[in-house]
Write an enzyme that holds these catalytic residues in place. Structure first.
Site, short mmCIF file in Angstrom:
data_model
loop_
_atom_site.label_atom_id
_atom_site.label_comp_id
_atom_site.label_asym_id
_atom_site.label_seq_id
_atom_site.Cartn_x
_atom_site.Cartn_y
_atom_site.Cartn_z
N SER A 190 0.89 -1.17 0.00
CA SER A 190 0.00 0.00 0.00
C SER A 190 0.91 1.20 0.00
CB SER A 190 -0.84 0.00 1.29
OG SER A 190 -1.38 1.29 1.55
N TYR A 200 -1.82 -0.79 10.62
CA TYR A 200 -1.72 -1.03 9.17
C TYR A 200 -0.42 -0.46 8.63
CZ TYR A 200 -3.60 -1.10 4.32
OH TYR A 200 -3.83 -1.31 2.98
#
Ligand code: NAD
Length: 260
Positions: free
Chosen positions: A142, A155
């Site tokens: 990501s 995350y």
């Protein structure tokens, strides 16, 4: 292009993982699907993809937050197809909260699913790749493997860790026919992002349409979601022979987000 190869894509019952699995199957690779969901719907997905592409498509329900389940998943793919040539560590989940309120069990689950499962799957798949002197490991990271956003501590930490794992694995196998890369998308509109739209709406106390415009896509200069097909096309390219010198790379596909 990938005829004769076999791929395992974790978290491929939905979103980006499903798109990648589809693209790899359409490129000729056998595919082992994995992830949660309704058993009948997953079986229909498996059957339809096999019928559409003519490759072998299997499914294993491993919960990749558990190391022994990850090992069993890799073993099942090797048993089904004789090899795992392409490993896509894609399974992931998000939880949004300020760090001082972040639930510990969510922190641990995100590390287990995003980072630790990639370690365990890579460890299990590498010996076979080394024997065959060919392999492609793709870690679905990501932009949050490269930069941070508030409220996404678990995350961001896990995805930064996954970039570190990607680089280390790439260096260890650099003289072989195996590559290991990180794909770093900006926002892609999948069920995971639908969840974030809802939770960010709570955090920011805004309606969903304003969250999309003012929070989610605020950082993405293109002001549009990245399409799953765009991420899948990059993944297929990275699996090909023309990408054999691309290794240890973290490749943004983010509408310019990380160019800021
Ligand atoms: P999604 O929620 O649509 O799909 C997640 C998949 O992972 C599902 O198949 C789910 O069943 C599976 N999964 C979750 N926990 C699992 C577990 N413990 N064991 C096995 N499978 C499990 O999400 P998505 O948006 O497609 O995300 C896929 C990956 O892409 C994630 O790693 C995510 O962090 C990353 N990513 C997504 C975006 C985005 O904007 N959607 C952007 C950058 C990176």
């Amino acid at each position: 292009m990938l005829a004769g190869k076999s791929a395992l894509v974790t978290g491929s019952t939905s979103g980006i993982g499903l798109g990648l699995a589809r693209a790899l199957a359409r490129a000729g690779a056998n595919v082992m699907l994995n992830g949660f969901g309704d058993a009948a719907a997953i079986e229909a997905l498996r059957r339809d993809l096999a019928a559409e592409t003519g490759v072998r498509v299997a499914y294993h329900a491993a919960d990749v937050s558990r190391p022994e389940a990850v090992a069993a998943l890799v073993e099942a793919a090797e048993a089904a197809f004789g090899a795992v040539d392409i490993l896509v560590n894609n399974a992931g989940l998000q939880h949004v909260a300020p760090v001082d309120e972040f639930p510990e069990e969510k922190w641990t689950l995100i590390q287990d699913v995003v980072l630790n499962s990639a370690f365990h799957a890579t460890k299990a798949a590498l010996p076979g790749m080394k024997r065959r002197n060919w392999g492609r490991i793709l870690n679905l990271v990501s932009v949050h493997g490269l930069i941070a956003s508030p409220y996404k501590s678990a995350y961001t930490a896990a995805k930064h860790g996954l970039v570190g794992l990607t680089k280390t694995v790439a260096l260890e196998v650099a003289e072989t026919g195996i590559t290991c890369n990180a794909i770093c998308p900006g926002y892609v509109r999948t069920p995971l992002v639908e969840g974030q739209i809802a939770s960010q709406a709570q955090v920011h106390k805004l309606p969903p349409d304003r969250v999309i415009r003012e929070v989610i896509l605020a950082a993405q200069p293109s002001k549009r979601f990245v399409e799953i097909e765009e991420v899948a096309a990059l993944a297929v390219f990275l699996c090909g022979e023309n990408a054999r010198s691309i290794t240890g790379s973290s490749i943004p596909i983010d509408g310019g987000w990380t160019a800021r």
